[in-house]
Design a protein around this motif. Sequence first.
Motif, PDB file in Angstrom:
ATOM      1  N   THR A   1       0.811  -1.216   0.000  1.00  0.00           N
ATOM      2  CA  THR A   1       0.000   0.000   0.000  1.00  0.00           C
ATOM      3  C   THR A   1       0.840   1.260   0.000  1.00  0.00           C
ATOM      4  OG1 THR A   1      -0.135   0.053   2.427  1.00  0.00           O
ATOM      5  CG2 THR A   1      -1.875  -1.145   1.237  1.00  0.00           C
ATOM      6  N   GLY A   2       2.095   1.149   0.473  1.00  0.00           N
ATOM      7  CA  GLY A   2       2.932   2.330   0.620  1.00  0.00           C
ATOM      8  C   GLY A   2       2.467   3.236   1.741  1.00  0.00           C
ATOM      9  N   ASP A   3       1.649   2.689   2.648  1.00  0.00           N
ATOM     10  CA  ASP A   3       1.077   3.487   3.732  1.00  0.00           C
ATOM     11  C   ASP A   3       1.592   2.984   5.074  1.00  0.00           C
ATOM     12  OD1 ASP A   3      -0.375   5.005   5.479  1.00  0.00           O
ATOM     13  OD2 ASP A   3      -2.354   4.293   4.839  1.00  0.00           O
ATOM     14  N   PRO A   4       2.548   3.679   5.706  1.00  0.00           N
ATOM     15  CA  PRO A   4       3.075   3.228   6.993  1.00  0.00           C
ATOM     16  C   PRO A   4       2.055   3.344   8.119  1.00  0.00           C
ATOM     17  CG  PRO A   4       3.895   5.419   6.492  1.00  0.00           C
ATOM     18  CD  PRO A   4       3.166   4.944   5.269  1.00  0.00           C
ATOM     19  N   CYS A   5       0.968   4.089   7.866  1.00  0.00           N
ATOM     20  CA  CYS A   5      -0.074   4.299   8.880  1.00  0.00           C
ATOM     21  C   CYS A   5      -1.316   3.472   8.580  1.00  0.00           C
ATOM     22  CB  CYS A   5      -0.439   5.778   8.965  1.00  0.00           C
ATOM     23  SG  CYS A   5       0.990   6.862   9.159  1.00  0.00           S
ATOM     24  N   LEU A   6      -1.122   2.348   7.917  1.00  0.00           N
ATOM     25  CA  LEU A   6      -2.239   1.498   7.497  1.00  0.00           C
ATOM     26  C   LEU A   6      -3.100   1.052   8.678  1.00  0.00           C
ATOM     27  CD1 LEU A   6      -3.598  -0.074   5.163  1.00  0.00           C
ATOM     28  CD2 LEU A   6      -1.987  -1.940   5.636  1.00  0.00           C
ATOM     29  N   GLY A   7      -2.473   0.834   9.841  1.00  0.00           N
ATOM     30  CA  GLY A   7      -3.218   0.368  11.009  1.00  0.00           C
ATOM     31  C   GLY A   7      -4.305   1.330  11.442  1.00  0.00           C
ATOM     32  N   LEU A   8      -4.142   2.593  11.069  1.00  0.00           N
ATOM     33  CA  LEU A   8      -5.126   3.612  11.424  1.00  0.00           C
ATOM     34  C   LEU A   8      -6.434   3.415  10.676  1.00  0.00           C
ATOM     35  CD1 LEU A   8      -5.325   6.270  13.105  1.00  0.00           C
ATOM     36  CD2 LEU A   8      -4.598   7.481  11.040  1.00  0.00           C
TER      37      LEU A   8
ATOM     38  N   ALA B   1       2.867   3.977  20.260  1.00  0.00           N
ATOM     39  CA  ALA B   1       4.179   3.374  20.518  1.00  0.00           C
ATOM     40  C   ALA B   1       5.118   3.519  19.333  1.00  0.00           C
ATOM     41  CB  ALA B   1       3.998   1.896  20.875  1.00  0.00           C
ATOM     42  N   TRP B   2       4.946   4.572  18.576  1.00  0.00           N
ATOM     43  CA  TRP B   2       5.879   4.866  17.475  1.00  0.00           C
ATOM     44  C   TRP B   2       5.660   6.311  17.045  1.00  0.00           C
ATOM     45  CZ3 TRP B   2       5.176   4.661  11.708  1.00  0.00           C
ATOM     46  CH2 TRP B   2       3.844   4.882  11.338  1.00  0.00           C
ATOM     47  N   THR B   3       6.486   6.783  16.155  1.00  0.00           N
ATOM     48  CA  THR B   3       6.343   8.134  15.625  1.00  0.00           C
ATOM     49  C   THR B   3       6.169   8.049  14.115  1.00  0.00           C
ATOM     50  OG1 THR B   3       7.740   9.042  17.383  1.00  0.00           O
ATOM     51  CG2 THR B   3       7.390  10.414  15.422  1.00  0.00           C
TER      52      THR B   3
ATOM     53  N   HIS C   1       2.197  12.488   7.810  1.00  0.00           N
ATOM     54  CA  HIS C   1       1.001  11.693   8.102  1.00  0.00           C
ATOM     55  C   HIS C   1       0.372  12.031   9.459  1.00  0.00           C
ATOM     56  CE1 HIS C   1       1.242   8.908   4.696  1.00  0.00           C
ATOM     57  NE2 HIS C   1       2.553   8.885   4.871  1.00  0.00           N
ATOM     58  N   GLN C   2       1.042  12.834  10.262  1.00  0.00           N
ATOM     59  CA  GLN C   2       0.586  12.989  11.645  1.00  0.00           C
ATOM     60  C   GLN C   2      -0.763  13.695  11.769  1.00  0.00           C
ATOM     61  OE1 GLN C   2       3.773  14.592  14.050  1.00  0.00           O
ATOM     62  NE2 GLN C   2       5.191  12.947  13.475  1.00  0.00           N
ATOM     63  N   HIS C   3      -1.130  14.484  10.772  1.00  0.00           N
ATOM     64  CA  HIS C   3      -2.443  15.141  10.815  1.00  0.00           C
ATOM     65  C   HIS C   3      -3.580  14.126  10.767  1.00  0.00           C
ATOM     66  CE1 HIS C   3      -3.565  14.523   6.530  1.00  0.00           C
ATOM     67  NE2 HIS C   3      -2.259  14.464   6.377  1.00  0.00           N
ATOM     68  N   ARG C   4      -3.334  12.962  10.176  1.00  0.00           N
ATOM     69  CA  ARG C   4      -4.371  11.938  10.063  1.00  0.00           C
ATOM     70  C   ARG C   4      -4.813  11.438  11.438  1.00  0.00           C
ATOM     71  NH1 ARG C   4      -1.653   7.683   6.061  1.00  0.00           N
ATOM     72  NH2 ARG C   4      -3.559   6.515   6.543  1.00  0.00           N
ATOM     73  N   TYR C   5      -3.895  11.429  12.378  1.00  0.00           N
ATOM     74  CA  TYR C   5      -4.208  10.926  13.714  1.00  0.00           C
ATOM     75  C   TYR C   5      -5.105  11.896  14.473  1.00  0.00           C
ATOM     76  CZ  TYR C   5      -0.730   7.438  12.677  1.00  0.00           C
ATOM     77  OH  TYR C   5      -0.061   6.404  12.089  1.00  0.00           O
ATOM     78  N   ARG C   6      -4.810  13.161  14.372  1.00  0.00           N
ATOM     79  CA  ARG C   6      -5.659  14.146  15.045  1.00  0.00           C
ATOM     80  C   ARG C   6      -7.057  14.180  14.432  1.00  0.00           C
ATOM     81  NH1 ARG C   6      -0.430  16.273  15.280  1.00  0.00           N
ATOM     82  NH2 ARG C   6      -0.543  17.110  13.159  1.00  0.00           N
ATOM     83  N   GLU C   7      -7.132  13.982  13.111  1.00  0.00           N
ATOM     84  CA  GLU C   7      -8.429  13.950  12.444  1.00  0.00           C
ATOM     85  C   GLU C   7      -9.225  12.704  12.830  1.00  0.00           C
ATOM     86  OE1 GLU C   7      -7.321  14.157   8.371  1.00  0.00           O
ATOM     87  OE2 GLU C   7      -6.674  16.261   8.471  1.00  0.00           O
ATOM     88  N   SER C   8      -8.547  11.577  12.949  1.00  0.00           N
ATOM     89  CA  SER C   8      -9.226  10.325  13.265  1.00  0.00           C
ATOM     90  C   SER C   8      -9.587  10.219  14.740  1.00  0.00           C
ATOM     91  CB  SER C   8      -8.346   9.138  12.870  1.00  0.00           C
ATOM     92  OG  SER C   8      -8.942   7.908  13.221  1.00  0.00           O
TER      93      SER C   8
ATOM     94  N   HIS D   1       0.342  -1.979  14.530  1.00  0.00           N
ATOM     95  CA  HIS D   1      -0.370  -2.536  15.674  1.00  0.00           C
ATOM     96  C   HIS D   1      -0.675  -1.470  16.715  1.00  0.00           C
ATOM     97  CE1 HIS D   1      -1.148  -6.933  15.870  1.00  0.00           C
ATOM     98  NE2 HIS D   1      -0.498  -6.878  14.724  1.00  0.00           N
ATOM     99  N   SER D   2       0.215  -0.520  16.879  1.00  0.00           N
ATOM    100  CA  SER D   2      -0.055   0.576  17.802  1.00  0.00           C
ATOM    101  C   SER D   2      -1.275   1.362  17.337  1.00  0.00           C
ATOM    102  CB  SER D   2       1.161   1.494  17.900  1.00  0.00           C
ATOM    103  OG  SER D   2       0.913   2.582  18.760  1.00  0.00           O
ATOM    104  N   ASP D   3      -1.272   1.721  16.049  1.00  0.00           N
ATOM    105  CA  ASP D   3      -2.396   2.467  15.483  1.00  0.00           C
ATOM    106  C   ASP D   3      -3.692   1.665  15.579  1.00  0.00           C
ATOM    107  OD1 ASP D   3      -0.463   4.275  14.825  1.00  0.00           O
ATOM    108  OD2 ASP D   3      -0.586   3.960  12.663  1.00  0.00           O
TER     109      ASP D   3
END
Length: 339
Positions: A65-72, A171-173, A178-185, A143-145
């Motif tokens: 996928t090329g998406d390191p934040c797939l777990g989100l 448990a990761w950075t 991509h960090q805006h995705r976490y605040r939105e989610s 897994h953290s996400d």
Amino acid sequence: MEPRPTPTSYYGNLVVLCQALSRLGLNVDALLEEAGVDLDAFRDGDGRVPWKQVDRVWELAVERTGDPCLGLEVVDGLNPAVYRSLGIALICSSSLRDFLQRLTRFFAVISTLEVATYQQHPQYACISDRAVVNYSAATVGCHSDAFAAFTLKFIRLIYRPDFQPLKVRLAWTPPAEHQHRYRESFRCPVEFGHDESAVFVALDDLDTPLAGANPELAMYNDTVALAVLEKLRELDLPTRVYARLIEYLPSGNCSRERVAHSLAMSESAFQKRLKQAGTSYQEVLDRTRNELAQHHLATGVTVDEVAYLLGFSDTSNFIRAFKRWTGTTPSAFRKSIAD
């Protein structure tokens, strides 16, 4: 001595991931084949997938996928029914407190790759998750996400769709872009780079009655989930000891008595059961410390910090123990990895 049983994940977790990958247009069958996983082989009963296969599937999923934040994203289409009786019990919880405690109590049904803990403080309650296996770098983030997203998905299903936690720790950075995705989610402040994942909930939210509460149905399905949990415990005591040690080592209080009591066992029964599993408490303790020491040293943690994280009273005791386990010193071990 028999090897420590392999930590496993409930096969439904991979089903959820594969459904997400299908929505993204990936060839899931090819990905599973490359990872050496036949999901159909796990579908009967409460199938369990060995952790290294789980790790490999996540690695390939991130690569494809090329998406390191797939777990989100994987829980977007989550159906609680994939978790069978436990899923039903969770959505029938009477309150968020009931839900968080139930999720923690039965988390091993979902996965023994991590340990979940519920704590209540004067200002907030918190459910946290800590891995007990050495995930690949890609899987650590996923897994953290996924833990935080899974927890919030359930809370928003059973409580309020607009629920906002006090904060989330991961448990990761993730990469900065991509960090805006976490605040939105998550819709709350998000802290990166911690040792564990955690979701923080305001005390005012804990005991609000839930519209879908059904204590009788929850209790019935608890008994079914408990049977699964007891089966795991019966077959997997060394792994449960390993998980407890991960939790207790940094405090320095990881005595045999404390671990036995945390597993609701007398010391004599605890020793007998470990002997039947072909090991002993000291062997599990040494093996756990050895594995963790090598992992921490390989990731740049200082020798003094490793000694603290493993519960040693001073660094010299740790160095002697490490040399006994490996035949070399921590510094020499680190240098051998770097060369």
